[in-house]
Design a protein around this motif. Structure first.
Motif, PDB file in Angstrom:
ATOM      1  N   TYR A 153       0.867  -1.183   0.000  1.00 18.36           N
ATOM      2  CA  TYR A 153       0.000   0.000   0.000  1.00 18.36           C
ATOM      3  C   TYR A 153       0.901   1.230   0.000  1.00 18.36           C
ATOM      4  O   TYR A 153       1.604   1.490   0.976  1.00 18.36           O
ATOM      5  CB  TYR A 153      -0.886  -0.030   1.248  1.00 18.36           C
ATOM      6  N   PHE A 154       0.894   1.992  -1.092  1.00 22.41           N
ATOM      7  CA  PHE A 154       1.867   3.065  -1.280  1.00 22.41           C
ATOM      8  C   PHE A 154       1.912   4.091  -0.146  1.00 22.41           C
ATOM      9  O   PHE A 154       3.006   4.493   0.276  1.00 22.41           O
ATOM     10  CB  PHE A 154       1.636   3.774  -2.617  1.00 22.41           C
ATOM     11  N   PRO A 155       0.774   4.575   0.392  1.00 16.05           N
ATOM     12  CA  PRO A 155       0.853   5.563   1.475  1.00 16.05           C
ATOM     13  C   PRO A 155       1.611   5.090   2.717  1.00 16.05           C
ATOM     14  O   PRO A 155       1.923   5.896   3.590  1.00 16.05           O
ATOM     15  CB  PRO A 155      -0.623   5.835   1.800  1.00 16.05           C
ATOM     16  N   PHE A 156       1.921   3.805   2.790  1.00  7.38           N
ATOM     17  CA  PHE A 156       2.719   3.289   3.907  1.00  7.38           C
ATOM     18  C   PHE A 156       4.087   3.960   3.951  1.00  7.38           C
ATOM     19  O   PHE A 156       4.751   3.956   4.988  1.00  7.38           O
ATOM     20  CB  PHE A 156       2.887   1.774   3.766  1.00  7.38           C
ATOM     21  N   ILE A 157       4.503   4.556   2.836  1.00  4.11           N
ATOM     22  CA  ILE A 157       5.795   5.241   2.786  1.00  4.11           C
ATOM     23  C   ILE A 157       5.858   6.393   3.779  1.00  4.11           C
ATOM     24  O   ILE A 157       6.934   6.834   4.185  1.00  4.11           O
ATOM     25  CB  ILE A 157       6.082   5.741   1.353  1.00  4.11           C
ATOM     26  N   ALA A 158       4.688   6.887   4.204  1.00  3.61           N
ATOM     27  CA  ALA A 158       4.641   7.977   5.177  1.00  3.61           C
ATOM     28  C   ALA A 158       5.192   7.554   6.529  1.00  3.61           C
ATOM     29  O   ALA A 158       5.487   8.409   7.381  1.00  3.61           O
ATOM     30  CB  ALA A 158       3.204   8.471   5.337  1.00  3.61           C
ATOM     31  N   MET A 159       5.357   6.250   6.751  1.00  6.96           N
ATOM     32  CA  MET A 159       5.910   5.756   8.013  1.00  6.96           C
ATOM     33  C   MET A 159       7.424   5.948   8.089  1.00  6.96           C
ATOM     34  O   MET A 159       8.009   5.805   9.162  1.00  6.96           O
ATOM     35  CB  MET A 159       5.585   4.265   8.182  1.00  6.96           C
ATOM     36  N   LEU A 160       8.063   6.252   6.962  1.00  4.22           N
ATOM     37  CA  LEU A 160       9.526   6.381   6.947  1.00  4.22           C
ATOM     38  C   LEU A 160      10.043   7.444   7.916  1.00  4.22           C
ATOM     39  O   LEU A 160      11.010   7.195   8.645  1.00  4.22           O
ATOM     40  CB  LEU A 160      10.008   6.658   5.521  1.00  4.22           C
ATOM     41  N   PRO A 161       9.443   8.634   7.979  1.00  6.65           N
ATOM     42  CA  PRO A 161       9.935   9.627   8.953  1.00  6.65           C
ATOM     43  C   PRO A 161       9.829   9.176  10.406  1.00  6.65           C
ATOM     44  O   PRO A 161      10.537   9.695  11.270  1.00  6.65           O
ATOM     45  CB  PRO A 161       9.026  10.845   8.697  1.00  6.65           C
ATOM     46  N   LEU A 162       8.967   8.195  10.681  1.00  2.00           N
ATOM     47  CA  LEU A 162       8.833   7.696  12.058  1.00  2.00           C
ATOM     48  C   LEU A 162      10.132   7.074  12.554  1.00  2.00           C
ATOM     49  O   LEU A 162      10.394   7.052  13.759  1.00  2.00           O
ATOM     50  CB  LEU A 162       7.704   6.662  12.136  1.00  2.00           C
ATOM     51  N   LEU A 163      10.940   6.562  11.643  1.00  2.07           N
ATOM     52  CA  LEU A 163      12.217   5.965  12.037  1.00  2.07           C
ATOM     53  C   LEU A 163      13.093   7.010  12.707  1.00  2.07           C
ATOM     54  O   LEU A 163      13.696   6.762  13.754  1.00  2.07           O
ATOM     55  CB  LEU A 163      12.932   5.383  10.813  1.00  2.07           C
ATOM     56  N   TRP A 164      13.153   8.196  12.108  1.00  8.19           N
ATOM     57  CA  TRP A 164      13.990   9.257  12.663  1.00  8.19           C
ATOM     58  C   TRP A 164      13.339   9.908  13.874  1.00  8.19           C
ATOM     59  O   TRP A 164      14.039  10.319  14.803  1.00  8.19           O
ATOM     60  CB  TRP A 164      14.287  10.284  11.561  1.00  8.19           C
ATOM     61  N   ILE A 165      12.019   9.978  13.875  1.00  5.99           N
ATOM     62  CA  ILE A 165      11.330  10.499  15.062  1.00  5.99           C
ATOM     63  C   ILE A 165      11.580   9.591  16.261  1.00  5.99           C
ATOM     64  O   ILE A 165      11.797  10.060  17.383  1.00  5.99           O
ATOM     65  CB  ILE A 165       9.815  10.639  14.782  1.00  5.99           C
ATOM     66  N   SER A 166      11.571   8.271  16.025  1.00  4.99           N
ATOM     67  CA  SER A 166      11.838   7.329  17.123  1.00  4.99           C
ATOM     68  C   SER A 166      13.251   7.505  17.663  1.00  4.99           C
ATOM     69  O   SER A 166      13.477   7.371  18.873  1.00  4.99           O
ATOM     70  CB  SER A 166      11.625   5.891  16.644  1.00  4.99           C
ATOM     71  N   LEU A 167      14.198   7.818  16.788  1.00  9.22           N
ATOM     72  CA  LEU A 167      15.574   8.047  17.237  1.00  9.22           C
ATOM     73  C   LEU A 167      15.670   9.319  18.070  1.00  9.22           C
ATOM     74  O   LEU A 167      16.402   9.366  19.071  1.00  9.22           O
ATOM     75  CB  LEU A 167      16.518   8.131  16.032  1.00  9.22           C
ATOM     76  N   ILE A 168      14.939  10.358  17.669  1.00 11.72           N
ATOM     77  CA  ILE A 168      14.921  11.601  18.439  1.00 11.72           C
ATOM     78  C   ILE A 168      14.342  11.354  19.830  1.00 11.72           C
ATOM     79  O   ILE A 168      14.837  11.874  20.833  1.00 11.72           O
ATOM     80  CB  ILE A 168      14.095  12.678  17.705  1.00 11.72           C
ATOM     81  N   ILE A 169      13.301  10.536  19.894  1.00 15.72           N
ATOM     82  CA  ILE A 169      12.628  10.272  21.172  1.00 15.72           C
ATOM     83  C   ILE A 169      13.435   9.341  22.068  1.00 15.72           C
ATOM     84  O   ILE A 169      13.566   9.571  23.272  1.00 15.72           O
ATOM     85  CB  ILE A 169      11.229   9.669  20.913  1.00 15.72           C
ATOM     86  N   PHE A 170      14.012   8.275  21.483  1.00 13.38           N
ATOM     87  CA  PHE A 170      14.618   7.220  22.291  1.00 13.38           C
ATOM     88  C   PHE A 170      16.139   7.287  22.415  1.00 13.38           C
ATOM     89  O   PHE A 170      16.695   6.731  23.368  1.00 13.38           O
ATOM     90  CB  PHE A 170      14.260   5.844  21.703  1.00 13.38           C
ATOM     91  N   ARG A 171      16.839   7.947  21.472  1.00 14.95           N
ATOM     92  CA  ARG A 171      18.293   7.805  21.404  1.00 14.95           C
ATOM     93  C   ARG A 171      19.004   9.144  21.292  1.00 14.95           C
ATOM     94  O   ARG A 171      18.450  10.107  20.757  1.00 14.95           O
ATOM     95  CB  ARG A 171      18.664   6.982  20.163  1.00 14.95           C
TER      96      ARG A 171
END
Length: 324
Positions: A153-171
C-alpha cells in the motif's frame, strides 16, 4: 464484558472470537453479489500476482476476520510485553477487534489490513529501541519493513519519517543510526528495481509508482455514515484525560512509547493524501495505535456502569449502522 477483558485470562480468546463475529453480523447478512479488489500495489504485480477476483464476498469477510483476530492477539502481546498499560490484560485485543469493525470497508479484506501486520511489527521494533545498546540492525529492519509495506500500500511510505522520530525520542544522535533506516528502505527498492530491470520493464516501474503526487484535493463525507464514530471520540477524549493524569507517574520508556504511538497515529491518518484514489479503509492504519489509547481508558476507569455502558454503546452503534 469490559471487566472480563481487564484480566489476562485465556478464556478471553473465545469471547474475542464471538465478539468479532457479532460485530460483523450486519455485513455477513448483507453480502454484495461480487467482490473484486487488489491486495497489492500495481508495481508489485511483477513480484506477486494475485487475481482481483480471488475471494468471494463471504471469504473476504471471513479471512479479514481471521486476520483481525491474529493481529489483535499480536498487538495484545506487544502491549503486555512492554507494559504499556501498567498491567497485563486482553483490553488491546478487544479494542482492536472492535475498532476494525467501525466502518463497513474495514470489515472486508483489503491491502491496509494486510499492511497492519507490518505496523504491528514496527511498533514492536520501536518499543525495543529503548532497551538496546546498539540499534543499527533494528533501524535497518524498520527501513525494510516500511519498503515492504509500500509494496502492499503506497501511502505506507509515510511511516519512513517515524524511524527518525523514534531516534529523536529514544536515542542520542548517531548519524549511523539515521542512515541505517534509509539504507534498509533503499535495499528493498533496489531489489524490486533489479527484478524489473532483468525483465526489461524498468520504465514501467517508474510509470506505475506514484513518486510525486500533489496533496489529495479532498473527499466527500456523508456525516450520517460516520455517526458511529461519536462513541470513539468520547472514548478518546476520556483516554486523553486518563493518560495525562498518569503520564508523569509512568516510567520513562512508557512515556516515550506514547509519544511514538501518537506520531504513528498522526502519520497514519495524514498519509491518506498520498493515495491515488482515496479509500476509507486507509484509516485502518491508525487502528493499532488507536486501540492502545482507547485501552488506557477502559483499564483505568473506576465507574463500572460508565465504562461498560460506553462500550455497549459503541458496539450497538457499530451493529446498528451496518443494517441501516
Amino acid at each position: 464484558m469490559i471487566n472480563q477483558f481487564r484480566s489476562l485470562n485465556p478464556v478471553n480468546l473465545i469471547f474475542l472470537v464471538v465478539i468479532a463475529i457479532i460485530l460483523r453480523t450486519g455485513v455477513l447478512l448483507r453480502l454484495p453479489d461480487s467482490s473484486s479488489f487488489s491486495l497489492l500495489e500495481s508495481y508489485t504485480g511483477l513480484l506477486i500476482n494475485i487475481p482481483e477476483d480471488l475471494f468471494t464476498p463471504f471469504s473476504s469477510v471471513f479471512y479479514a476476520t481471521v486476520v483481525v483476530l491474529i493481529q489483535a492477539i499480536l498487538l495484545n502481546r506487544i502491549v503486555n510485553n512492554y507494559n504499556l498499560l501498567g498491567k497485563p490484560s486482553f483490553m488491546p485485543a478487544l479494542l482492536y477487534v472492535t475498532a476494525t469493525a467501525l466502518l463497513e470497508p474495514f470489515i472486508v479484506l483489503n491491502p491496509v489490513l494486510i499492511a497492519n501486520f507490518l505496523v504491528l511489527w514496527m511498533i514492536e521494533k520501536f518499543m525495543s529501541i529503548y532497551r538496546r545498546e546498539k540499534v543499527l540492525s533494528v533501524l535497518f529492519d524498520l527501513g525494510m519493513i516500511v519498503a515492504a509495506g509500500t509494496l502492499i500500500y503506497f501511502p505506507f511510505i509515510a511511516m519512513l519519517p517515524l524511524l527518525w522520530i523514534s531516534l529523536i525520542i529514544f536515542r542520542p544522535f548517531n548519524w549511523r543510526e539515521w542512515v541505517a533506516g534509509l539504507t534498509g528502505f533503499i535495499t528493498i527498492c533496489f531489489f524490486v528495481m533489479t527484478v524489473y530491470y532483468l525483465n526489461g520493464s524498468l520504465n514501467d516501474f517508474f510509470k506505475t509508482v506514484p513518486l510525486v503526487k500533489a496533496f489529495h484535493p479532498g473527499f466527500h463525507v456523508n456525516p450520517y455514515d460516520y455517526i458511529v464514530l461519536i462513541p470513539v471520540l468520547l472514548i478518546l477524549v476520556s483516554s486523553a484525560f486518563t493518560i495525562w493524569h498518569k503520564f508523569y507517574r509512568s516510567n520513562v520508556h512508557v512515556r516515550k512509547a506514547y509519544f511514538i504511538l501518537l506520531f504513528l497515529l498522526l502519520f497514519s491518518i495524514l498519509s491518506f493524501s498520498l493515495s491515488i484514489e482515496y479509500e476509507i479503509y486507509h484509516f485502518l492504519l491508525a487502528i493499532p495505535a488507536l486501540a492502545i489509547f482507547m485501552s488506557h481508558f477502559f483499564l483505568n476507569a473506576t465507574k463500572r456502569w460508565f465504562y461498560e455502558s460506553v462500550y455497549l454503546l459503541l458496539a450497538a452503534f457499530i451493529i446498528y449502522f451496518q443494517f441501516v
